[in-house]
Enzyme design. Structure first.
Site, PDB file in Angstrom:
ATOM      1  N   SER A 156     -33.911  44.128  25.199  1.00  0.00           N
ATOM      2  CA  SER A 156     -34.377  43.041  24.566  1.00  0.00           C
ATOM      3  C   SER A 156     -35.836  42.614  24.833  1.00  0.00           C
ATOM      4  O   SER A 156     -36.394  42.130  23.765  1.00  0.00           O
ATOM      5  CB  SER A 156     -33.678  41.709  24.829  1.00  0.00           C
ATOM      6  OG  SER A 156     -33.584  41.425  26.452  1.00  0.00           O
ATOM      7  N   HIS A 186     -37.303  37.986  27.414  1.00  0.00           N
ATOM      8  CA  HIS A 186     -37.872  37.755  25.814  1.00  0.00           C
ATOM      9  C   HIS A 186     -39.023  37.168  25.436  1.00  0.00           C
ATOM     10  O   HIS A 186     -39.723  37.883  24.809  1.00  0.00           O
ATOM     11  CB  HIS A 186     -36.611  36.699  25.388  1.00  0.00           C
ATOM     12  CG  HIS A 186     -35.243  37.320  25.185  1.00  0.00           C
ATOM     13  ND1 HIS A 186     -34.290  36.840  24.341  1.00  0.00           N
ATOM     14  CD2 HIS A 186     -34.681  38.497  25.808  1.00  0.00           C
ATOM     15  CE1 HIS A 186     -33.152  37.513  24.666  1.00  0.00           C
ATOM     16  NE2 HIS A 186     -33.390  38.639  25.396  1.00  0.00           N
TER      17      HIS A 186
END
Length: 202
Positions: A125, A176
């Site tokens: 991610s 993230h």
């Protein structure tokens, strides 16, 4: 998918294939949700990093906990990766992915140290969010490369993608955000190497 499309997106397709192959290798060895196995294979864990196992900053990018985790990241990689690889070229795309993923790993490391909560972290991610950050940079600074994607549309995609990390404890918000910021910065550094109207191939 025709041969011309594959030629334009072969790095992205290779990254997806590598992630999937590693996932099934983990399943074969005992299961991708076996924390002890995943630790041995290279997830990010602060005490190990502090002992000099820095390779985990990269290996963690290719490990996933369960099929749903893998598919979530691979769908996002497919959605943004092909677009970005075609827009900026194969080598720049790979640099953005790998260095952006490293930025996500470093952010995760920093956050765990600050909070004192050391967990086994893994997933692509951070690298995927780096692609999103890179795409946002293009939308803002090099609109001719983005084929009509608007700034509001891109910002909405970023917000919607980040939102689950604010309420789901098993998602690393630090990774993230770190990947996103890393992607913004890395793409900004790469922009001078992309000539208008061409020169995008490397």
């Amino acid at each position: 998918m025709n041969s011309d499309t594959i030629k334009k997106q072969y790095v992205m397709l290779t990254l997806i294939a590598v992630n999937i192959l590693i996932f099934f290798a983990c399943e074969y060895l005992g299961g991708s949700e076996d924390l002890e196995l995943m630790h041995r294979l290279g997830v990010l864990y602060v005490p190990d990093l502090q002992n000099g196992e820095y390779w985990r900053l990269f290996t963690a990018m290719f490990l996933h906990y369960g099929f749903a985790h893998l598919m979530s990241n691979m769908v996002s990689l497919f959605a943004f990766g092909g677009y970005m690889e075609h827009a900026i070229g194969h080598v720049r795309f790979l640099l953005l992915y790998m260095l952006g993923g490293l930025a996500g790993s470093l952010a995760c490391w920093f956050w765990d140290v600050q909070t004192g909560e050391y967990v086994f972290s893994a997933g692509a991610s951070g690298a995927v969010f780096a692609l999103m950050g890179g795409m946002l940079t293009l939308v803002i600074l090099r609109r001719e490369l983005t084929r009509g994607v608007s700034v509001p549309r891109m910002l909405l995609a970023v917000v919607l993608s980040l939102y689950p990390a604010f309420y789901m404890e098993d998602i690393s918000l630090a990774a993230h955000v770190g990947g996103l910021i890393g992607g913004l910065v890395i793409m900004g550094a790469l922009l001078p190497t992309i000539r208008s109207g061409g020169g995008k191939r490397w």
